[in-house]
Design a protein around this motif. Structure first.
Motif, PDB file in Angstrom:
ATOM      1  N   TYR A  36     -13.114 -45.288  83.231  1.00 51.49           N
ATOM      2  CA  TYR A  36     -13.433 -43.898  82.899  1.00 51.49           C
ATOM      3  C   TYR A  36     -14.090 -43.731  81.529  1.00 51.49           C
ATOM      4  O   TYR A  36     -14.458 -42.617  81.157  1.00 51.49           O
ATOM      5  N   GLY A  37     -14.243 -44.817  80.804  1.00 48.85           N
ATOM      6  CA  GLY A  37     -14.885 -44.757  79.490  1.00 48.85           C
ATOM      7  C   GLY A  37     -13.874 -44.871  78.355  1.00 48.85           C
ATOM      8  O   GLY A  37     -12.752 -44.364  78.454  1.00 48.85           O
ATOM      9  N   GLU A  38     -14.290 -45.538  77.274  1.00 51.10           N
ATOM     10  CA  GLU A  38     -13.398 -45.747  76.137  1.00 51.10           C
ATOM     11  C   GLU A  38     -13.158 -44.483  75.329  1.00 51.10           C
ATOM     12  O   GLU A  38     -12.335 -44.475  74.406  1.00 51.10           O
ATOM     13  N   ASP A  39     -13.862 -43.406  75.675  1.00 48.66           N
ATOM     14  CA  ASP A  39     -13.614 -42.122  75.017  1.00 48.66           C
ATOM     15  C   ASP A  39     -12.505 -41.334  75.728  1.00 48.66           C
ATOM     16  O   ASP A  39     -12.235 -40.184  75.364  1.00 48.66           O
ATOM     17  N   THR A  40     -11.873 -41.936  76.725  1.00 47.70           N
ATOM     18  CA  THR A  40     -10.748 -41.287  77.407  1.00 47.70           C
ATOM     19  C   THR A  40      -9.526 -41.353  76.492  1.00 47.70           C
ATOM     20  O   THR A  40      -9.045 -42.429  76.154  1.00 47.70           O
ATOM     21  N   PHE A  41      -9.046 -40.185  76.109  1.00 49.73           N
ATOM     22  CA  PHE A  41      -7.902 -40.098  75.204  1.00 49.73           C
ATOM     23  C   PHE A  41      -6.627 -40.419  75.977  1.00 49.73           C
ATOM     24  O   PHE A  41      -6.449 -39.979  77.108  1.00 49.73           O
ATOM     25  N   ILE A  42      -5.731 -41.181  75.362  1.00 46.53           N
ATOM     26  CA  ILE A  42      -4.490 -41.590  76.015  1.00 46.53           C
ATOM     27  C   ILE A  42      -3.325 -40.751  75.505  1.00 46.53           C
ATOM     28  O   ILE A  42      -3.078 -40.660  74.296  1.00 46.53           O
ATOM     29  N   ILE A  43      -2.603 -40.143  76.436  1.00 40.80           N
ATOM     30  CA  ILE A  43      -1.386 -39.393  76.118  1.00 40.80           C
ATOM     31  C   ILE A  43      -0.206 -40.099  76.779  1.00 40.80           C
ATOM     32  O   ILE A  43      -0.289 -40.503  77.933  1.00 40.80           O
ATOM     33  N   SER A  44       0.862 -40.243  76.040  1.00 39.24           N
ATOM     34  CA  SER A  44       2.074 -40.864  76.582  1.00 39.24           C
ATOM     35  C   SER A  44       3.178 -39.825  76.696  1.00 39.24           C
ATOM     36  O   SER A  44       3.342 -38.983  75.807  1.00 39.24           O
ATOM     37  N   VAL A  45       3.943 -39.898  77.782  1.00 35.02           N
ATOM     38  CA  VAL A  45       5.093 -39.002  77.942  1.00 35.02           C
ATOM     39  C   VAL A  45       6.286 -39.479  77.119  1.00 35.02           C
ATOM     40  O   VAL A  45       7.355 -38.869  77.149  1.00 35.02           O
ATOM     41  N   GLY A  46       6.116 -40.560  76.355  1.00 27.19           N
ATOM     42  CA  GLY A  46       7.182 -41.043  75.482  1.00 27.19           C
ATOM     43  C   GLY A  46       8.037 -42.124  76.115  1.00 27.19           C
ATOM     44  O   GLY A  46       7.682 -42.690  77.143  1.00 27.19           O
ATOM     45  N   ASP A  47       9.176 -42.413  75.478  1.00 26.84           N
ATOM     46  CA  ASP A  47      10.067 -43.502  75.893  1.00 26.84           C
ATOM     47  C   ASP A  47       9.314 -44.820  76.019  1.00 26.84           C
ATOM     48  O   ASP A  47       9.370 -45.512  77.039  1.00 26.84           O
ATOM     49  N   ASN A  48       8.631 -45.177  74.938  1.00 23.76           N
ATOM     50  CA  ASN A  48       7.897 -46.444  74.919  1.00 23.76           C
ATOM     51  C   ASN A  48       8.750 -47.599  74.408  1.00 23.76           C
ATOM     52  O   ASN A  48       8.274 -48.738  74.347  1.00 23.76           O
ATOM     53  N   ILE A  49       9.993 -47.306  74.038  1.00 25.93           N
ATOM     54  CA  ILE A  49      10.910 -48.350  73.567  1.00 25.93           C
ATOM     55  C   ILE A  49      12.167 -48.382  74.438  1.00 25.93           C
ATOM     56  O   ILE A  49      12.381 -47.505  75.280  1.00 25.93           O
ATOM     57  N   ASP A  50      13.001 -49.412  74.201  1.00 31.39           N
ATOM     58  CA  ASP A  50      14.301 -49.630  74.860  1.00 31.39           C
ATOM     59  C   ASP A  50      14.131 -50.220  76.266  1.00 31.39           C
ATOM     60  O   ASP A  50      13.221 -49.875  77.007  1.00 31.39           O
ATOM     61  N   ARG A  51      15.053 -51.105  76.610  1.00 27.87           N
ATOM     62  CA  ARG A  51      15.164 -51.759  77.928  1.00 27.87           C
ATOM     63  C   ARG A  51      14.204 -52.917  78.135  1.00 27.87           C
ATOM     64  O   ARG A  51      14.541 -53.886  78.801  1.00 27.87           O
ATOM     65  N   GLY A  52      12.984 -52.829  77.626  1.00 24.72           N
ATOM     66  CA  GLY A  52      12.017 -53.895  77.841  1.00 24.72           C
ATOM     67  C   GLY A  52      12.157 -55.027  76.842  1.00 24.72           C
ATOM     68  O   GLY A  52      13.062 -55.041  76.006  1.00 24.72           O
ATOM     69  N   ASP A  53      11.228 -55.983  76.890  1.00 25.41           N
ATOM     70  CA  ASP A  53      11.292 -57.174  76.040  1.00 25.41           C
ATOM     71  C   ASP A  53      10.444 -57.077  74.775  1.00 25.41           C
ATOM     72  O   ASP A  53      10.576 -57.908  73.877  1.00 25.41           O
ATOM     73  N   TYR A  54       9.564 -56.079  74.708  1.00 30.88           N
ATOM     74  CA  TYR A  54       8.608 -56.009  73.586  1.00 30.88           C
ATOM     75  C   TYR A  54       8.588 -54.602  72.990  1.00 30.88           C
ATOM     76  O   TYR A  54       7.546 -53.960  72.896  1.00 30.88           O
ATOM     77  N   ASN A  55       9.748 -54.129  72.566  1.00 32.00           N
ATOM     78  CA  ASN A  55       9.881 -52.733  72.150  1.00 32.00           C
ATOM     79  C   ASN A  55       9.121 -52.413  70.868  1.00 32.00           C
ATOM     80  O   ASN A  55       8.353 -51.452  70.820  1.00 32.00           O
ATOM     81  N   LEU A  56       9.319 -53.222  69.837  1.00 34.63           N
ATOM     82  CA  LEU A  56       8.629 -52.953  68.576  1.00 34.63           C
ATOM     83  C   LEU A  56       7.133 -53.232  68.694  1.00 34.63           C
ATOM     84  O   LEU A  56       6.313 -52.521  68.104  1.00 34.63           O
ATOM     85  N   LYS A  57       6.779 -54.231  69.467  1.00 33.80           N
ATOM     86  CA  LYS A  57       5.361 -54.536  69.691  1.00 33.80           C
ATOM     87  C   LYS A  57       4.671 -53.365  70.410  1.00 33.80           C
ATOM     88  O   LYS A  57       3.542 -52.994  70.075  1.00 33.80           O
ATOM     89  N   THR A  58       5.373 -52.777  71.371  1.00 31.37           N
ATOM     90  CA  THR A  58       4.836 -51.615  72.097  1.00 31.37           C
ATOM     91  C   THR A  58       4.692 -50.432  71.161  1.00 31.37           C
ATOM     92  O   THR A  58       3.664 -49.743  71.158  1.00 31.37           O
ATOM     93  N   LEU A  59       5.723 -50.195  70.352  1.00 30.48           N
ATOM     94  CA  LEU A  59       5.687 -49.076  69.414  1.00 30.48           C
ATOM     95  C   LEU A  59       4.583 -49.247  68.383  1.00 30.48           C
ATOM     96  O   LEU A  59       3.849 -48.297  68.085  1.00 30.48           O
ATOM     97  N   GLU A  60       4.429 -50.457  67.856  1.00 28.81           N
ATOM     98  CA  GLU A  60       3.373 -50.690  66.871  1.00 28.81           C
ATOM     99  C   GLU A  60       1.984 -50.554  67.498  1.00 28.81           C
ATOM    100  O   GLU A  60       1.041 -50.087  66.856  1.00 28.81           O
TER     101      GLU A  60
END
Length: 244
Positions: A36-60
Motif C-alpha cells: 500500500y506504500g511506505e506512506d501508510t501510517f501505522i496505528i497500533s491498538v496497544g498491548d505490544n508488550i507482555d507474554r511474547g519473547d521480544y517485549n522490549l525489542k517490540t517496544l523499542e
C-alpha cells in the motif's frame, strides 16, 4: 497524554495486539508498506508488550517508528500496568508481564535507567484513543461506545483499557467479556470503531466495530485492518509464545 487525539491521515493501517511478537509485527508492517506504500501510517491498538519473547525489542521498535513519524499507538492495559511498575507503584506481576519485567531487570543499571526514561517520555505522548479523519474511524484498545467519543473520564478510561467483563473466567483462562458491540445503534455517519484486547480466531466485525486481536502470541496470527480500503492483512505467528 490524558486525553484523546484527533488526527488526519490519507492512508493508514491499524494493527492488533502484538504482545512481544517482534518479528511478526515487523513483517506485517513491511507487508503493508510493500502493498500500500511506505506512506501508510501505522496505528497500533496497544498491548505490544507482555507474554511474547521480544517485549522490549517490540517496544523499542514502536518507539523508533513513532520518532520517525510513521507510527502511533493508543493506551492499553498491559502498557499502562508496565508504566505504573516503572514508576515504582505496587502492581501484581501476572498475565505474562513477568516476561517484560525479567527482560528489563536483566539490563545493566545504566541501560535500565536510560530505557525507563525513554519509555516514560514516550508514554506521555500516547493518547487514550484516536479519532481519525473527523470521525471516519475511532481506534481504542478495548473499544469505545459512541456516547464516550470526544470525552474523557475515569469511567471512559477504564472502558477503553479493559472493556466490560462479567467477573467470570473462560476455560482458556481469559476473563469472560461482554460484547459491547451488540447493542450499538449504527447511523449513516457512525464511525468505524477498531479495537483489540479481546482475542478472536478471525477478525470480529459487528455494527461497524472491528475486533482485530487474533492472538498472535497464542500461536494464531497478527492482523491489520485498513479502514479506507476495507481490507485485512495477516502474518502467521512463528510459534505459540504463551498459554494460560
Amino acid at each position: 497524554m490524558e486525553s484523546f487525539l484527533k488526527i488526519n491521515l490519507k492512508k493508514y493501517a491499524v494493527i492488533g495486539d502484538a504482545h512481544g511478537c517482534y518479528y511478526e509485527l515487523k513483517e506485517l508492517i513491511e507487508k503493508i508498506w510493500s502493498k500500500y506504500g511506505e506512506d501508510t501510517f501505522i496505528i497500533s491498538v496497544g498491548d505490544n508488550i507482555d507474554r511474547g519473547d521480544y517485549n522490549l525489542k517490540t517496544l523499542e521498535f514502536c518507539m523508533d517508528l513513532h520518532k520517525k513519524g510513521k507510527f502511533l499507538e493508543v493506551q492499553s492495559n498491559h502498557m499502562d500496568k508496565f508504566i505504573r511498575w516503572l514508576k515504582g507503584n505496587d502492581v501484581k506481576i501476572s498475565y505474562g508481564m513477568q516476561k517484560t519485567v525479567e527482560e528489563f531487570n536483566s539490563l545493566p543499571e545504566k541501560a535500565k535507567e536510560n530505557l525507563k526514561n525513554k519509555i516514560l517520555e514516550y508514554y506521555e505522548k500516547i493518547p487514550l484513543y484516536l479519532i481519525v479523519n473527523n470521525n471516519e474511524s475511532v481506534i481504542a484498545h478495548a473499544g469505545i461506545k459512541d456516547e464516550m467519543i470526544g470525552k474523557v473520564s475515569k469511567k471512559i478510561k477504564s472502558f477503553v483499557l479493559y472493556g466490560e467483563t462479567t467477573g467470570r473466567f473462560l476455560e482458556n483462562g481469559f476473563p469472560e467479556r461482554l460484547d459491547w458491540t451488540i447493542n450499538r445503534k449504527v447511523k449513516p455517519d457512525s464511525p468505524k470503531i477498531i479495537y483489540g484486547h479481546t482475542v478472536y480466531e478471525e477478525p470480529y466485525i459487528n455494527n461497524k466495530c472491528y475486533g482485530i486481536d487474533t492472538g498472535c502470541v497464542l500461536g494464531n496470527k497478527l492482523t491489520a485492518y485498513l479502514p479506507r480500503e476495507d481490507k485485512f492483512e495477516f502474518v502467521k505467528a512463528k510459534k505459540q509464545y504463551y498459554s494460560f
